[in-house]
Design a protein around this motif. Structure first.
Motif, short mmCIF file in Angstrom:
data_model
loop_
_atom_site.label_atom_id
_atom_site.label_comp_id
_atom_site.label_asym_id
_atom_site.label_seq_id
_atom_site.Cartn_x
_atom_site.Cartn_y
_atom_site.Cartn_z
N LEU A 1 0.82 -1.20 0.00
CA LEU A 1 0.00 0.00 0.00
C LEU A 1 0.86 1.26 0.00
O LEU A 1 0.54 2.25 -0.66
N GLY A 2 1.99 1.21 0.77
CA GLY A 2 2.89 2.36 0.80
C GLY A 2 3.50 2.61 -0.57
O GLY A 2 3.56 3.77 -1.03
N SER A 3 3.93 1.53 -1.22
CA SER A 3 4.51 1.70 -2.56
C SER A 3 3.46 2.20 -3.53
O SER A 3 3.73 3.08 -4.38
N GLY A 4 2.26 1.64 -3.42
CA GLY A 4 1.19 2.10 -4.30
C GLY A 4 0.83 3.56 -4.07
O GLY A 4 0.61 4.31 -5.02
N ALA A 5 0.79 3.94 -2.78
CA ALA A 5 0.48 5.34 -2.45
C ALA A 5 1.56 6.26 -2.99
O ALA A 5 1.26 7.35 -3.51
N ALA A 6 2.84 5.83 -2.85
CA ALA A 6 3.94 6.65 -3.36
C ALA A 6 3.85 6.80 -4.88
O ALA A 6 4.03 7.89 -5.44
N GLY A 7 3.54 5.67 -5.56
CA GLY A 7 3.41 5.73 -7.02
C GLY A 7 2.24 6.62 -7.45
O GLY A 7 2.35 7.41 -8.39
N LEU A 8 1.13 6.50 -6.73
CA LEU A 8 -0.04 7.33 -7.04
C LEU A 8 0.27 8.81 -6.79
O LEU A 8 -0.13 9.69 -7.59
N ARG A 9 0.97 9.06 -5.69
CA ARG A 9 1.33 10.45 -5.38
C ARG A 9 2.22 11.04 -6.47
O ARG A 9 2.01 12.18 -6.90
N HIS A 10 3.19 10.23 -6.93
CA HIS A 10 4.06 10.73 -8.00
C HIS A 10 3.27 10.97 -9.28
O HIS A 10 3.55 11.91 -10.02
N TYR A 11 2.29 10.09 -9.53
CA TYR A 11 1.50 10.27 -10.75
C TYR A 11 0.65 11.54 -10.67
O TYR A 11 0.58 12.31 -11.63
N VAL A 12 0.02 11.76 -9.51
CA VAL A 12 -0.82 12.94 -9.33
C VAL A 12 0.02 14.22 -9.39
O VAL A 12 -0.41 15.24 -9.93
N GLU B 1 7.92 24.35 -2.54
CA GLU B 1 6.48 24.07 -2.53
C GLU B 1 6.19 22.66 -3.05
O GLU B 1 5.33 21.95 -2.52
N SER B 2 6.92 22.25 -4.08
CA SER B 2 6.76 20.89 -4.60
C SER B 2 7.17 19.84 -3.57
O SER B 2 6.53 18.80 -3.44
N TYR B 3 8.23 20.16 -2.82
CA TYR B 3 8.66 19.23 -1.75
C TYR B 3 7.61 19.12 -0.67
O TYR B 3 7.30 18.04 -0.18
N ASP B 4 7.02 20.25 -0.29
CA ASP B 4 5.97 20.24 0.74
C ASP B 4 4.75 19.45 0.26
O ASP B 4 4.07 18.80 1.07
N ASP B 5 4.47 19.49 -1.04
CA ASP B 5 3.32 18.76 -1.58
C ASP B 5 3.61 17.28 -1.76
O ASP B 5 2.70 16.51 -2.08
N GLY B 6 4.86 16.90 -1.56
CA GLY B 6 5.22 15.49 -1.72
C GLY B 6 5.53 15.09 -3.15
O GLY B 6 5.63 13.90 -3.44
N ALA B 7 5.68 16.07 -4.03
CA ALA B 7 5.95 15.75 -5.43
C ALA B 7 7.39 15.31 -5.64
O ALA B 7 7.69 14.55 -6.57
N ILE B 8 8.31 15.77 -4.80
CA ILE B 8 9.71 15.36 -4.91
C ILE B 8 10.17 14.83 -3.56
O ILE B 8 9.60 15.14 -2.51
N GLU B 9 11.23 14.02 -3.62
CA GLU B 9 11.77 13.36 -2.44
C GLU B 9 12.91 14.18 -1.85
O GLU B 9 13.45 15.08 -2.50
N PRO B 10 13.32 13.87 -0.60
CA PRO B 10 14.47 14.57 -0.01
C PRO B 10 15.72 14.47 -0.86
O PRO B 10 16.52 15.42 -0.92
N SER B 11 15.92 13.33 -1.54
CA SER B 11 17.11 13.19 -2.39
C SER B 11 17.06 14.17 -3.56
O SER B 11 18.09 14.72 -3.99
N ASP B 12 15.83 14.41 -4.10
CA ASP B 12 15.69 15.39 -5.18
C ASP B 12 16.02 16.79 -4.68
O ASP B 12 16.68 17.59 -5.36
N LEU B 13 15.55 17.09 -3.46
CA LEU B 13 15.82 18.41 -2.89
C LEU B 13 17.32 18.60 -2.64
O LEU B 13 17.85 19.69 -2.84
N ALA B 14 18.01 17.53 -2.23
CA ALA B 14 19.45 17.62 -2.00
C ALA B 14 20.19 17.88 -3.32
O ALA B 14 21.13 18.69 -3.38
N ALA B 15 19.73 17.23 -4.40
CA ALA B 15 20.36 17.45 -5.70
C ALA B 15 20.15 18.90 -6.17
O ALA B 15 21.06 19.55 -6.70
N TYR B 16 18.92 19.39 -5.95
CA TYR B 16 18.65 20.78 -6.32
C TYR B 16 19.50 21.75 -5.49
O TYR B 16 19.99 22.76 -5.99
#
Length: 445
Positions: A334-345, A392-407
């Motif tokens: 369910l967690g993986s599915g929720a993460a995938g759905l969140r990324h899709y949304v 704002e994208s990080y707060d919405d859950g669109a990107i992960e902490p690793s993405d924020l570190a790269a940015y």
């Protein structure tokens, strides 16, 4: 994190309390005033006193037939009855409360004539005779017919009369009765009193052995071959004066197979744990024995009772480990599915993040070519806008902490390039000649 931790602790505590909450079972037993009812009521009190995980609620009935009817109608969880009663499909034994035996005897004198001796020496002599059965249970008549038939006597040629336990005196005054029968424990007070009354009224009783008891047990598995020990009903004089072969029937606590194995296992454990202490105040408790755990038994033991008796009880982890690991796997899926759905949304926000990062990387090369502080300020303001949208994208859950570190790494390189370029532009400006106010740019003379 604190809220999630409190929620997890609350869920664990709730699950523990739910699992450890006592299980209450309704048990049908009767009739009123019987030894069966007294025993079950004593067990119920003992379980409550010991705060056992399984408790009993006693439902009194008119007798075993009504107890079985209540079990068949699902009004109770357990019942107390004889093994030869007509049980509902799927009924299994939990414990043997006692063993009943058939006692057949005939008076030594015929009728009221003291000189007339009885001609009945065995069951084979009962053809054409009249037998009195103490007790109103129809199942006793069925058992008597089985005994007569297996002993070579046509049951239809034997007259049977039934008397209540309070009609023994009336039974003995009927001189047309040739023999008597009771079904109950070997130390039954009712049987002992009936035998003693027979001796007083019609002479010393002659006990009739059931020589075909083993054959009956083979052909009718619900019955067993038993022996009545000498002096079971009286020691002076000894009644009987020797061991008598007879037929036995188990008196059981029964339960439907659908009843939880864990619950029945716990009940069986409590039952045998309470037996020694309970027997001191109620001798009938000492007769509680284990049921037959063979799979081919006529009335097999409930799997929960058999597991306790055979030492194969399942632990908490044995019972629930599959569910626990299943729940963990389900949560993971369910967690993986929720993460995938969140990324899709949030895919548009994620694409915007990637675009900002690429623009920022491209700006690092452009900075080195700029010669104006104003242009650097404009690029700095644009980078600030990129940062705000990325957060704002990080707060919405669109990107992960690793993405924020790269940015963050790209943003740091951009700022370093801007600082270096500002320094370079400032140094270049400082090398130009400065004009003082009022000073002529033409030298004199």
């Amino acid at each position: 994190m604190l809220a999630a931790g409190l929620l997890l602790v609350g869920a664990i505590v709730s699950a523990f309390l739910l699992i450890m909450r006592p299980t209450t079972l309704k048990i049908a037993v009767g009739p009123a005033g019987s030894s069966d009812l007294n025993l079950i009521q004593a067990l119920a009190r003992k379980f409550a006193q010991d705060q056992s995980p399984v408790r009993l609620v006693v439902i009194p009935t008119a007798g075993p037939v009504d107890s079985i009817a209540a079990l068949r109608a699902h009004r109770v969880d357990l019942a107390v009855a004889r093994s030869d009663e007509e049980m509902p499909d799927g009924t299994e034994s939990v414990a043997i409360l006692r063993k009943n035996v058939v006692v057949l005897w005939t008076p030594s004198r015929k009728g009221s004539k003291k000189g007339a001796k009885s001609k009945i020496k065995g069951i084979g002599d009962l053809a054409g005779r009249r037998i009195a059965v103490v007790g109103k249970a129809q199942i006793d008549i069925k058992l008597l017919r089985v005994i007569l038939a297996e002993s070579g006597v046509d049951p239809d040629k034997v007259t049977v009369a039934q008397f209540g336990t309070d009609q023994v005196a009336e039974m003995l005054h009927d001189t047309a009765i040739d023999a008597f029968m009771t079904v109950g424990p070997a130390d039954s007070k009712i049987t002992a009193e009936a035998i003693a009354a027979t001796a007083r009224a019609r002479g010393e009783p002659v006990f009739l052995p059931i020589d075909v008891s083993e054959a009956i047990a083979t052909r009718h598995p619900l019955y067993e071959s038993e022996e009545i020990p000498a002096s079971s009903f009286s020691s002076s004089p000894a009644r009987p004066d020797d061991t008598v072969e007879t037929v036995g029937i188990n008196h059981l606590m029964v339960a439907p197979k659908s009843l939880s194995e864990t619950t029945v296992g716990a009940l069986t454990r409590q039952l045998f744990a309470a037996r020694p202490s309970l027997a001191r105040e109620l001798p009938s408790a000492a007769k509680i024995t284990k049921p037959d755990t063979d799979k081919d038994a006529a009335l097999p033991a409930h799997p929960g009772a058999a597991a306790y008796i055979d030492g194969n009880e399942r632990t908490f982890m044995d019972n629930y480990s599959d569910y626990i690991w299943g729940a963990v796997l389900l949560v993971s899926v369910l967690g993986s599915g929720a993460a995938g759905l969140r990324h899709y949304v949030k895919r548009d926000e994620r694409r915007l993040y990637v675009l900002h990062r690429e623009k920022l990387l491209a700006a690092i090369a452009l900075v080195r070519q700029i010669n104006s502080i104003d242009e650097l300020d404009a690029m700095q303001r644009e980078a600030d806008d990129f940062l705000r949208e990325t957060l704002e994208s990080y707060d919405d859950g669109a990107i992960e902490p690793s993405d924020l570190a790269a940015y963050g790494l790209a943003l740091e390189q951009f700022h370093n390039a801007v600082v270096d370029r500002r320094t370079a532009i400032g140094a270049s400006t400082g090398n130009l000649p400065r004009m003082r106010v009022g000073q002529s740019m033409i030298k004199p003379g």
